[in-house]
Write an enzyme that holds these catalytic residues in place. Sequence first.
Site, PDB file in Angstrom:
ATOM      1  CG  HIS A 250      -2.128   0.657   1.062  1.00 55.03           C
ATOM      2  ND1 HIS A 250      -3.220   0.269   0.221  1.00 55.03           N
ATOM      3  CD2 HIS A 250      -2.234   2.293   0.874  1.00 55.03           C
ATOM      4  CE1 HIS A 250      -4.181   1.243   0.117  1.00 55.03           C
ATOM      5  NE2 HIS A 250      -3.505   2.511   0.710  1.00 55.03           N
TER       6      HIS A 250
ATOM      7  CE  LYS B 131      -7.249   2.149   2.370  1.00 55.59           C
ATOM      8  NZ  LYS B 131      -8.307   3.182   2.897  1.00 55.59           N
TER       9      LYS B 131
ATOM     10  CG  ASP C 291     -10.265   3.833   5.268  1.00 57.02           C
ATOM     11  OD1 ASP C 291      -9.975   5.434   6.431  1.00 57.02           O
ATOM     12  OD2 ASP C 291      -9.670   3.405   4.857  1.00 57.02           O
TER      13      ASP C 291
ATOM     14  CB  SER D 151      -6.505   6.324   6.153  1.00 54.50           C
ATOM     15  OG  SER D 151      -7.169   5.495   5.186  1.00 54.50           O
TER      16      SER D 151
ATOM     17  NE  ARG E  95      -8.058  11.379   6.657  1.00 56.66           N
ATOM     18  CZ  ARG E  95      -7.156  10.567   5.782  1.00 56.66           C
ATOM     19  NH1 ARG E  95      -7.593   9.046   5.401  1.00 56.66           N
ATOM     20  NH2 ARG E  95      -5.787  10.820   5.220  1.00 56.66           N
TER      21      ARG E  95
END
Length: 439
Positions: free
Chosen positions: A99, A203, A177, A199, A184
């Site tokens: 990520h 996930k 999230d 965040s 956001r």
Amino acid sequence: MSHLDAPGLMSHLDAPTIIRTKRDGGILGNDAIDWMIDGYTHGRVADEQMSALLMAIFLRGMTAAEIARWTAAMVDSGERLDFTDLRRAGKPLALVDKHSTGGVGDKITIPLVPIIMACGGAMPQAAGRGLGHTGGTLDKLESIPGFTAEISRAQIRRQLCDLGAAIFAAGELAPADRKIYALRDVTATTESLPLIASSVMSKKIAEGTRALVLDSKVGSGAFLSTEAESRELARTMVDLGTEHGLITRALLTDMDTPLGRAVGNAVEVVESLEVLSGGGPDDVVELTVALAREMLDLAGVDGVDPAQTLSDGSAMDRFRALVAAQGGDLSAPLPIGAHTETVTATCSGTMGDIDAMAVGLAVWRLGAGRSEPGQRVQSGAGMQIHRRPGESVAAGETLFTLYTDTPQRFESALSELDGAWSVGDHAPAVRPLIIDRIT
Ligand code: URA
């Protein structure tokens, strides 16, 4: 500093008090965090209340303990996938994911997933949509006609076993999230270490991977621009992963200038296909292969060369299979904005630095991102960068081509680019793409 900690007194908690506590620099207790995340997930806390709290967190920050609890509460807001029972050729899957903290022209996930598939790993990739000035893997892949990331749990499991990857919308994983991320994006609260760390990690903890490599961006196009902040973000995320049983590692990578030559949705898929065909820009290839090596190492897959899967076509074969399994048609043309505008060089010389944040904002203004929650993005919006930093420029040649379906957007996009690049006598200093590794 006040502490809002009320074990056993959940019924006495209320949003205004929690917001006020953080607004005034206090520390939120576990019950307050759990109450707020649960209330927002289930609609008892309103968007405007969560927005106010997010802004207070943005301004005041969070302690390590608050970040850990906020992350755990977001994980607990939904289901946690478990693929440990899955087998290929009688062996457990080598589950590993990656990520990024968000960048400009960061299409790395697109070529990386099929490389990992071709090398024998298994990648459950819960991907996100664009956030602020940065693009999102889902928005990019959805520019492929027919491609869907809304796939069932059964399909994810089947694809992981049969193909070695699935790319899916987080959906019911960390639904807190999903809501907070969208909020956001439209409340100027993205650039916050606690909010990014929680965040990303909520996930990734929920998606069922065993190992995780993070790409923590440094530079003007990153949410946190200084190296010190990016380092702290990487450290925080690695620690959160470890606490939740994920084998986690991070690379700190440069995001002062956009990655590659394409920024936007479909244009980034086109560039990813070039990489999968054995070509593409050097920086995109270098980072993709470096991340693949880290991932294979963490997953315990050895004896394979990720770079070779690009030159021998095996990663491209995997990508075609993955896209087809998720309904996509790679033989159909990818959308390109109906209107174009160009920026040309007024003198000859060498291209200097190109500011990643300005390019990201220009592409966002062209329609590649959102200014309201749930808005549809333009698949064809984007930009081609014809000359990268250090390349020779001839007077009169095209430096940037901008694409959009709504030509009235050109003016604001072009004004974002004003002063964001220069042509001069000298090449800019070369920075390393991979700055450090945090374990
Ligand atoms: N990626 C995420 O999933 N969340 C962020 O906040 C930033 C990047």
